[in-house]
Write a protein that holds these residues in place. Structure first.
Motif, PDB file in Angstrom:
ATOM      1  N   ALA A   1      -3.055   1.849   2.556  1.00  0.00           N
ATOM      2  CA  ALA A   1      -3.247   2.316   1.007  1.00  0.00           C
ATOM      3  C   ALA A   1      -1.829   2.067   0.452  1.00  0.00           C
ATOM      4  N   SER A   2      -1.886   1.707  -0.924  1.00  0.00           N
ATOM      5  CA  SER A   2      -0.479   1.627  -1.648  1.00  0.00           C
ATOM      6  C   SER A   2       0.172   2.974  -1.355  1.00  0.00           C
ATOM      7  N   PRO A   3       1.924   2.858  -1.332  1.00  0.00           N
ATOM      8  CA  PRO A   3       2.427   4.161  -1.016  1.00  0.00           C
ATOM      9  C   PRO A   3       2.329   5.132  -2.521  1.00  0.00           C
ATOM     10  N   HIS A   4       2.092   4.538  -3.754  1.00  0.00           N
ATOM     11  CA  HIS A   4       2.136   4.842  -4.815  1.00  0.00           C
ATOM     12  C   HIS A   4       0.579   5.729  -5.088  1.00  0.00           C
ATOM     13  N   ASN A   5      -0.298   5.601  -4.230  1.00  0.00           N
ATOM     14  CA  ASN A   5      -1.560   6.025  -4.347  1.00  0.00           C
ATOM     15  C   ASN A   5      -1.876   7.416  -3.742  1.00  0.00           C
ATOM     16  N   THR A   6      -0.909   8.393  -3.905  1.00  0.00           N
ATOM     17  CA  THR A   6      -1.085   9.651  -3.159  1.00  0.00           C
ATOM     18  C   THR A   6      -2.336  10.515  -3.316  1.00  0.00           C
ATOM     19  N   LYS A   7      -3.179  10.102  -4.301  1.00  0.00           N
ATOM     20  CA  LYS A   7      -4.353  10.878  -4.566  1.00  0.00           C
ATOM     21  C   LYS A   7      -5.039  10.383  -3.454  1.00  0.00           C
ATOM     22  N   ALA A   8      -5.126   8.976  -3.199  1.00  0.00           N
ATOM     23  CA  ALA A   8      -6.026   8.538  -2.285  1.00  0.00           C
ATOM     24  C   ALA A   8      -5.355   9.013  -0.589  1.00  0.00           C
ATOM     25  N   HIS A   9      -4.266   9.121  -0.569  1.00  0.00           N
ATOM     26  CA  HIS A   9      -3.481   9.510   0.831  1.00  0.00           C
ATOM     27  C   HIS A   9      -4.188  10.956   0.875  1.00  0.00           C
ATOM     28  N   GLU A  10      -4.448  11.989   0.169  1.00  0.00           N
ATOM     29  CA  GLU A  10      -4.939  13.282   0.358  1.00  0.00           C
ATOM     30  C   GLU A  10      -6.493  13.143   0.518  1.00  0.00           C
ATOM     31  N   PHE A  11      -7.087  12.157  -0.217  1.00  0.00           N
ATOM     32  CA  PHE A  11      -8.533  12.083  -0.014  1.00  0.00           C
ATOM     33  C   PHE A  11      -8.797  11.785   1.388  1.00  0.00           C
ATOM     34  N   TYR A  12      -8.217  10.795   1.745  1.00  0.00           N
ATOM     35  CA  TYR A  12      -8.199  10.243   3.370  1.00  0.00           C
ATOM     36  C   TYR A  12      -7.887  11.150   4.324  1.00  0.00           C
ATOM     37  N   LYS A  13      -6.981  11.987   4.236  1.00  0.00           N
ATOM     38  CA  LYS A  13      -6.638  13.095   5.095  1.00  0.00           C
ATOM     39  C   LYS A  13      -7.793  14.146   5.089  1.00  0.00           C
ATOM     40  N   LYS A  14      -8.238  14.446   3.822  1.00  0.00           N
ATOM     41  CA  LYS A  14      -9.208  15.343   3.629  1.00  0.00           C
ATOM     42  C   LYS A  14     -10.590  15.170   4.505  1.00  0.00           C
ATOM     43  N   LEU A  15     -10.737  13.691   4.377  1.00  0.00           N
ATOM     44  CA  LEU A  15     -11.999  13.131   5.353  1.00  0.00           C
ATOM     45  C   LEU A  15     -11.830  13.398   6.705  1.00  0.00           C
ATOM     46  N   GLY A  16     -10.586  13.635   7.262  1.00  0.00           N
ATOM     47  CA  GLY A  16     -10.067  13.406   8.567  1.00  0.00           C
ATOM     48  C   GLY A  16      -9.409  12.502   9.354  1.00  0.00           C
ATOM     49  N   ALA A  17      -8.985  11.690   8.311  1.00  0.00           N
ATOM     50  CA  ALA A  17      -8.059  10.270   8.783  1.00  0.00           C
ATOM     51  C   ALA A  17      -6.699  10.952   8.979  1.00  0.00           C
ATOM     52  N   GLU A  18      -6.019  10.007   9.868  1.00  0.00           N
ATOM     53  CA  GLU A  18      -4.553  10.661  10.161  1.00  0.00           C
ATOM     54  C   GLU A  18      -3.728   9.331   9.768  1.00  0.00           C
ATOM     55  N   VAL A  19      -2.529   9.453   9.456  1.00  0.00           N
ATOM     56  CA  VAL A  19      -1.711   8.386   9.150  1.00  0.00           C
ATOM     57  C   VAL A  19      -1.085   7.953  10.700  1.00  0.00           C
ATOM     58  N   GLU A  20      -1.571   7.010  11.008  1.00  0.00           N
ATOM     59  CA  GLU A  20      -1.165   6.263  12.330  1.00  0.00           C
ATOM     60  C   GLU A  20       0.207   5.782  12.368  1.00  0.00           C
ATOM     61  N   ARG A  21       0.758   4.986  11.325  1.00  0.00           N
ATOM     62  CA  ARG A  21       2.104   4.591  11.204  1.00  0.00           C
ATOM     63  C   ARG A  21       2.529   4.247  10.040  1.00  0.00           C
ATOM     64  N   MET A  22       3.512   4.319   9.717  1.00  0.00           N
ATOM     65  CA  MET A  22       4.245   3.828   8.331  1.00  0.00           C
ATOM     66  C   MET A  22       4.694   2.413   8.475  1.00  0.00           C
ATOM     67  N   ASP A  23       4.599   1.793   7.407  1.00  0.00           N
ATOM     68  CA  ASP A  23       5.434   0.286   7.264  1.00  0.00           C
ATOM     69  C   ASP A  23       6.277   0.574   5.989  1.00  0.00           C
ATOM     70  N   GLY A  24       7.457   0.926   6.056  1.00  0.00           N
ATOM     71  CA  GLY A  24       8.225   1.440   5.182  1.00  0.00           C
ATOM     72  C   GLY A  24       7.723   2.675   4.339  1.00  0.00           C
ATOM     73  N   GLN A  25       7.396   2.663   3.278  1.00  0.00           N
ATOM     74  CA  GLN A  25       6.536   3.534   2.556  1.00  0.00           C
ATOM     75  C   GLN A  25       5.297   3.676   2.331  1.00  0.00           C
TER      76      GLN A  25
END
Length: 157
Positions: free
Chosen positions: A123-147
């Motif tokens: 996901a775009s680093p700027h789409n923090t709303k999506a980041h929260e949505f994905y985490k709420k589903l149960g997804a985890e950040v596996e890795r970061m490529d920069g931001q």
């Protein structure tokens, strides 16, 4: 609200949705190119003899208002397939109504039926709303490529 697999007759609608996704990604600074796909390319690559990707469509009152476009991957080291989610979009006025979660849960059902180990996407680093949505589903950040975060949603049974 209904989620279904896309069929060849949906190719024009998929092209339209891909256009909406590109506009959204540009607004999130996640994409700055031009779309070069066509209805004919979508027909051939998604619905031809060798489908390279698949799509789920979200319908609200009989009208397509969102989609998830994905393809399968395979890890030779683990001997396991997984799914890469390339695009997820709910059209503007229908956002924040739970439809994105419906699409993701429908994709999870596909993943479980096809015995994949996980679903991955970025996901775009700027789409923090999506980041929260994905985490709420149960997804985890596996890795970061920069931001830029790369998500992984493990499938269990």
């Amino acid at each position: 609200m209904n989620v279904r697999k896309a069929i060849k007759q949906d190719s024009g609608k998929l092209l339209e949705l891909i256009g909406h996704k590109a506009e959204f990604d540009r607004s999130m600074k996640g994409f700055d190119g031009e779309i070069s796909t066509t209805k004919e390319k979508i027909e051939r690559t998604l619905f031809g003899e060798y489908p390279f990707a698949h799509a789920l469509l979200l319908e609200v009152d009989g009208e397509v208002q969102g989609f998830a476009l994905f393809h399968y991957r395979y890890s030779s080291f683990r001997g396991e397939p997984s799914i890469w989610l390339d695009d997820l979009l709910v059209v503007g006025k229908h956002r924040s109504k739970g439809y994105g979660a419906e699409l993701m849960h429908a994709l999870k059902t596909v993943a479980q039926k096809s015995l994949t180990s996980h679903i991955s996407w970025t996901a775009s680093p700027h789409n923090t709303k999506a980041h929260e949505f994905y985490k709420k589903l149960g997804a985890e950040v596996e890795r970061m490529d920069g931001q830029r975060p790369y998500f992984r949603w493990a499938m269990y049974g």
